[in-house]
Scaffold this motif. Sequence first.
Motif, PDB file in Angstrom:
ATOM      1  N   ILE A  21       0.842  -1.200   0.000  1.00  0.00           N
ATOM      2  CA  ILE A  21       0.000   0.000   0.000  1.00  0.00           C
ATOM      3  C   ILE A  21       0.876   1.248   0.000  1.00  0.00           C
ATOM      4  CG2 ILE A  21      -1.960   1.143   1.140  1.00  0.00           C
ATOM      5  CD1 ILE A  21      -3.037  -1.543   1.359  1.00  0.00           C
ATOM      6  N   PHE A  22       1.883   1.225   0.845  1.00  0.00           N
ATOM      7  CA  PHE A  22       2.862   2.314   0.881  1.00  0.00           C
ATOM      8  C   PHE A  22       3.517   2.449  -0.493  1.00  0.00           C
ATOM      9  CE2 PHE A  22       7.458   3.272   2.248  1.00  0.00           C
ATOM     10  CZ  PHE A  22       7.284   4.640   2.142  1.00  0.00           C
ATOM     11  N   VAL A  80      11.703  -0.472  -1.061  1.00  0.00           N
ATOM     12  CA  VAL A  80      10.571   0.102  -0.324  1.00  0.00           C
ATOM     13  C   VAL A  80      10.043  -0.950   0.648  1.00  0.00           C
ATOM     14  CG1 VAL A  80       8.259   1.107  -0.510  1.00  0.00           C
ATOM     15  CG2 VAL A  80       9.987   1.617  -2.252  1.00  0.00           C
ATOM     16  N   GLU A  81      10.091  -0.638   1.931  1.00  0.00           N
ATOM     17  CA  GLU A  81       9.702  -1.601   2.962  1.00  0.00           C
ATOM     18  C   GLU A  81       8.720  -0.959   3.940  1.00  0.00           C
ATOM     19  OE1 GLU A  81       9.043  -4.329   3.921  1.00  0.00           O
ATOM     20  OE2 GLU A  81      10.600  -5.366   5.061  1.00  0.00           O
ATOM     21  N   VAL A  86      22.004   1.408  -3.915  1.00  0.00           N
ATOM     22  CA  VAL A  86      20.823   0.876  -3.225  1.00  0.00           C
ATOM     23  C   VAL A  86      20.456   1.838  -2.097  1.00  0.00           C
ATOM     24  CG1 VAL A  86      19.862  -1.020  -1.850  1.00  0.00           C
ATOM     25  CG2 VAL A  86      21.495  -1.550  -3.674  1.00  0.00           C
ATOM     26  N   ILE A  87      19.225   2.339  -2.127  1.00  0.00           N
ATOM     27  CA  ILE A  87      18.762   3.113  -0.971  1.00  0.00           C
ATOM     28  C   ILE A  87      17.532   2.422  -0.384  1.00  0.00           C
ATOM     29  CG2 ILE A  87      19.655   5.335  -1.842  1.00  0.00           C
ATOM     30  CD1 ILE A  87      16.546   6.096  -2.064  1.00  0.00           C
ATOM     31  N   ILE A  88      17.274   2.736   0.881  1.00  0.00           N
ATOM     32  CA  ILE A  88      16.155   2.127   1.597  1.00  0.00           C
ATOM     33  C   ILE A  88      15.154   3.207   1.987  1.00  0.00           C
ATOM     34  CG2 ILE A  88      15.507   0.976   3.765  1.00  0.00           C
ATOM     35  CD1 ILE A  88      18.308  -0.400   3.627  1.00  0.00           C
ATOM     36  N   VAL A  89      13.889   2.967   1.619  1.00  0.00           N
ATOM     37  CA  VAL A  89      12.808   3.884   1.991  1.00  0.00           C
ATOM     38  C   VAL A  89      11.812   3.098   2.836  1.00  0.00           C
ATOM     39  CG1 VAL A  89      10.970   5.396   1.139  1.00  0.00           C
ATOM     40  CG2 VAL A  89      13.083   5.162  -0.179  1.00  0.00           C
ATOM     41  N   THR A  90      11.572   3.557   4.043  1.00  0.00           N
ATOM     42  CA  THR A  90      10.641   2.843   4.933  1.00  0.00           C
ATOM     43  C   THR A  90       9.481   3.732   5.341  1.00  0.00           C
ATOM     44  OG1 THR A  90      12.115   3.441   6.756  1.00  0.00           O
ATOM     45  CG2 THR A  90      12.287   1.200   5.934  1.00  0.00           C
ATOM     46  N   ASP A 139       1.296   4.124  -3.121  1.00  0.00           N
ATOM     47  CA  ASP A 139       1.155   5.566  -2.890  1.00  0.00           C
ATOM     48  C   ASP A 139       2.470   6.280  -3.201  1.00  0.00           C
ATOM     49  OD1 ASP A 139      -1.483   5.394  -2.175  1.00  0.00           O
ATOM     50  OD2 ASP A 139      -1.121   5.397  -0.022  1.00  0.00           O
ATOM     51  N   PHE A 140       3.569   5.672  -2.796  1.00  0.00           N
ATOM     52  CA  PHE A 140       4.901   6.257  -2.980  1.00  0.00           C
ATOM     53  C   PHE A 140       5.262   6.437  -4.461  1.00  0.00           C
ATOM     54  CE2 PHE A 140       9.486   5.318  -3.599  1.00  0.00           C
ATOM     55  CZ  PHE A 140      10.047   6.396  -2.952  1.00  0.00           C
ATOM     56  N   ILE A 141       5.122   5.383  -5.256  1.00  0.00           N
ATOM     57  CA  ILE A 141       5.565   5.466  -6.660  1.00  0.00           C
ATOM     58  C   ILE A 141       4.743   6.480  -7.465  1.00  0.00           C
ATOM     59  CG2 ILE A 141       6.660   3.195  -6.859  1.00  0.00           C
ATOM     60  CD1 ILE A 141       4.057   2.236  -8.265  1.00  0.00           C
ATOM     61  N   ARG A 142       3.490   6.673  -7.057  1.00  0.00           N
ATOM     62  CA  ARG A 142       2.657   7.618  -7.805  1.00  0.00           C
ATOM     63  C   ARG A 142       3.038   9.069  -7.555  1.00  0.00           C
ATOM     64  NH1 ARG A 142      -3.243   5.500  -6.708  1.00  0.00           N
ATOM     65  NH2 ARG A 142      -2.211   4.762  -4.821  1.00  0.00           N
ATOM     66  N   GLU A 143       3.923   9.311  -6.589  1.00  0.00           N
ATOM     67  CA  GLU A 143       4.417  10.664  -6.325  1.00  0.00           C
ATOM     68  C   GLU A 143       5.753  10.927  -7.017  1.00  0.00           C
ATOM     69  OE1 GLU A 143       2.611  12.942  -4.839  1.00  0.00           O
ATOM     70  OE2 GLU A 143       1.048  11.453  -4.456  1.00  0.00           O
TER      71      GLU A 143
END
Length: 178
Positions: free
Chosen positions: A46-47, A97-98, A122-126, A50-54
């Motif tokens: 779900i995150f 994306v986690e 590699v980056i991490i988005v939580t 929402d995230f990729i659409r921004e």
Amino acid sequence: MHQDCERILLTEQQICTRVKEVACEVDARYAGKFPLVVGILKGSIIFYSDFIRELSCPVELDFMAVSSYGSGAVSSGKLKIKKDLDRDVKGRDVIIVEDIIDSGFTLANLKTLLLERGAASVIIVTLLNKAERREYDISPDYNCFDIENEFVIGYGLDYNERYRNLPYIGILKHEVYE
Ligand code: IMP
Ligand code: MG
């Protein structure tokens, strides 16, 4: 509110506002690039959506499902890949994306794995960070909310595969899992 919720921790509106803010920061970093956005199933979906659409940069989507061997008391400390990526990460800029970083086991192992496979970055988005619970030396590059050590559900997060579809993030009542 769902009857199994102790209270709502983050409302739909709070989540929406913050996810947009974070996505905007990430987007600025990928101008002129074509990142591979890797969602960790199932909690992040779900995150993730929402995230990729921004994001305004072109993106490619991919997914992985992982779990740690030996749940419970004994863990062999190895990451089990239940579903691997479709794409080759070699030379790619990867955004993981986690839903939540807890001990850090999952993300520490995943980041190492993708770098070993030759990812350019590699980056991490939580969405959530339980910093107090950290056991591995890893932290998200971008995080939406720092939370206390409480078990949370909703907006993709589950307890025994339930509650993922709640539109808000709530604290699960202790009697549900005790
Ligand atoms: P880590 O490997 O210990 O960082 O654990 C991360 C994983 O644990 C997440 O991907 C979630 O699946 C799960 N998790 C940790 N805390 C919670 C929670 O409060 N609610 C739901 N899942 C959680
Ligand atoms: Mg998960």
